[in-house]
Write a protein that holds these residues in place. Structure first.
Motif, short mmCIF file in Angstrom:
data_model
loop_
_atom_site.label_atom_id
_atom_site.label_comp_id
_atom_site.label_asym_id
_atom_site.label_seq_id
_atom_site.Cartn_x
_atom_site.Cartn_y
_atom_site.Cartn_z
N LYS A 165 0.82 -1.22 0.00
CA LYS A 165 0.00 0.00 0.00
C LYS A 165 0.85 1.26 0.00
CE LYS A 165 -4.03 2.03 2.24
NZ LYS A 165 -5.04 1.89 3.33
N LYS A 166 1.95 1.25 0.74
CA LYS A 166 2.78 2.45 0.83
C LYS A 166 3.52 2.73 -0.47
CE LYS A 166 6.76 0.01 2.85
NZ LYS A 166 7.67 -0.07 4.01
N ARG A 225 2.07 2.20 -3.55
CA ARG A 225 1.11 2.48 -4.61
C ARG A 225 1.03 3.96 -4.95
NH1 ARG A 225 -3.86 -0.98 -2.04
NH2 ARG A 225 -2.84 -3.05 -2.09
N ARG A 266 -0.64 7.36 -5.39
CA ARG A 266 -1.66 7.97 -4.53
C ARG A 266 -2.68 8.75 -5.34
NH1 ARG A 266 3.20 9.32 -2.60
NH2 ARG A 266 2.89 11.49 -3.23
N SER A 267 -3.85 8.91 -4.77
CA SER A 267 -4.89 9.74 -5.36
C SER A 267 -4.37 11.16 -5.55
CB SER A 267 -6.13 9.73 -4.46
OG SER A 267 -7.11 10.60 -4.97
N GLU A 293 -2.02 12.13 -7.42
CA GLU A 293 -0.61 12.17 -7.79
C GLU A 293 -0.48 12.29 -9.31
OE1 GLU A 293 3.50 9.53 -7.24
OE2 GLU A 293 1.63 8.93 -6.27
N MET A 301 -4.05 3.06 -9.19
CA MET A 301 -3.83 3.13 -7.74
C MET A 301 -3.53 1.77 -7.12
SD MET A 301 -6.31 6.17 -6.32
CE MET A 301 -7.84 5.46 -6.93
N LYS A 305 2.60 0.77 -8.88
CA LYS A 305 3.62 1.70 -8.40
C LYS A 305 4.44 2.19 -9.60
CE LYS A 305 7.31 -1.69 -7.46
NZ LYS A 305 6.70 -2.79 -8.24
#
Length: 284
Positions: free
Chosen positions: A190-191, A193, A195-196, A198, A243, A246
């Motif tokens: 998750k960290k 991915r 981001r919204s 971005e 999302m 990466k």
């Protein structure tokens, strides 16, 4: 004999075989003449979805637009929204019944929504036909039924594609009809991915099911596409898929029609209810 002749003419007029073409004036000086009449049906209302044919001519009589230019021989669908400026061509469609044709004259300032042109007294000429219409409620029922069928059909199509690609690509994500495949089966943390909101750059190849026709290819152009993720700049399927990835990822996206261009499609190339195949590379 004369009385019998008049009676026959009267009956023809009543039945719609002969019809006087009376000019009707509506809001802001728009005028229209119904050139082909139909009886026994109702007219659409605001919010209804019509199928229509249209030709638009300039004040000089030059053809500016025709629905035939869109290769839509059966007509195009359009929602009858309330006009920002009453008297536009949509208001004429509200006066017609399915199967009726009309010639309309709309003031240029009304059609272009420019009150500075009021004094010009110029008109666009439209030749229109109301092919058919459905209410918003009827369309929603039709689409709900169709969507259930599409979910089954497109899942079968995507499952076959996954199986075909399985020697190299692994299915890493599947939700609401969206499939993501990668050569690396490891799920993105998750960290890591995107981001919204971005901003990223993406290279992509687009092909259309079922014949896998290549429609667009940023690799060939040498120009990646820049976008802000989850900002309604692209189709919903892209926002959802990106999302889950990466920067640096390469992936195949199988996007169902309801997360793509939906029931209407897009332009001439993407028809209604078309599932999409994307190869994407998110640049560092």
């Amino acid at each position: 004999m004369r009385t019998l002749f008049l009676l026959i003419i009267s009956l023809f007029c009543w039945s719609g075989l002969v019809q006087a073409n009376d000019t009707i004036t509506i809001t802001n000086g728009t005028k229209f003449i119904i050139t082909h009449h139909k009886h026994g049906s109702v007219s659409p209302a605001p919010g209804d979805i019509i199928k229509m044919k249209l030709k638009k001519y300039s004040p000089d009589g030059i053809l500016q637009f025709s629905t035939e230019m869109l290769d839509a021989t059966e007509g195009v669908d359009m929602t009858l929204h309330n006009n920002a400026l009453p008297g536009d061509i949509l208001d004429v469609f509200l006066k017609l019944k399915p199967g009726e044709k009309a010639t309309a004259f709309v003031p240029v300032w009304v059609a272009d929504k420019d009150e500075n042109m009021k004094t010009a007294q110029e008109f666009y000429k439209y030749e229109i036909e109301l092919v058919s219409f459905v209410t918003h409620e009827e369309l929603k029922e039709q689409q709900t039924s169709l969507l259930a069928e599409l979910r089954v059909e497109q899942k079968e199509t995507f499952d076959k594609m996954v199986q075909m690609l399985s020697p190299v690509y692994k299915l890493t994500y599947q939700k609401d009809g969206l499939y993501i495949l990668k050569t690396d089966a490891r799920k993105v943390k998750k960290k890591e991915r995107i981001r919204s909101k971005e901003e990223i750059k993406v290279h992509y190849l687009l092909q259309l099911f079922p014949d896998m026709k290549e429609l667009d290819n940023s690799y060939k152009r040498g120009e990646p596409f820049t976008l802000k993720v989850d900002d309604e700049q692209v189709i919903k399927g892209w926002d959802l898929a990106l999302m889950q990835l990466k920067k640096g990822d390469k992936a195949i996206l199988l996007i169902p029609s309801w997360l793509g261009y939906g029931f209407t499609g897009s332009g001439r190339d993407i028809g209604p209810n078309t599932p999409l195949y994307f190869e994407v590379q998110i640049l560092d």
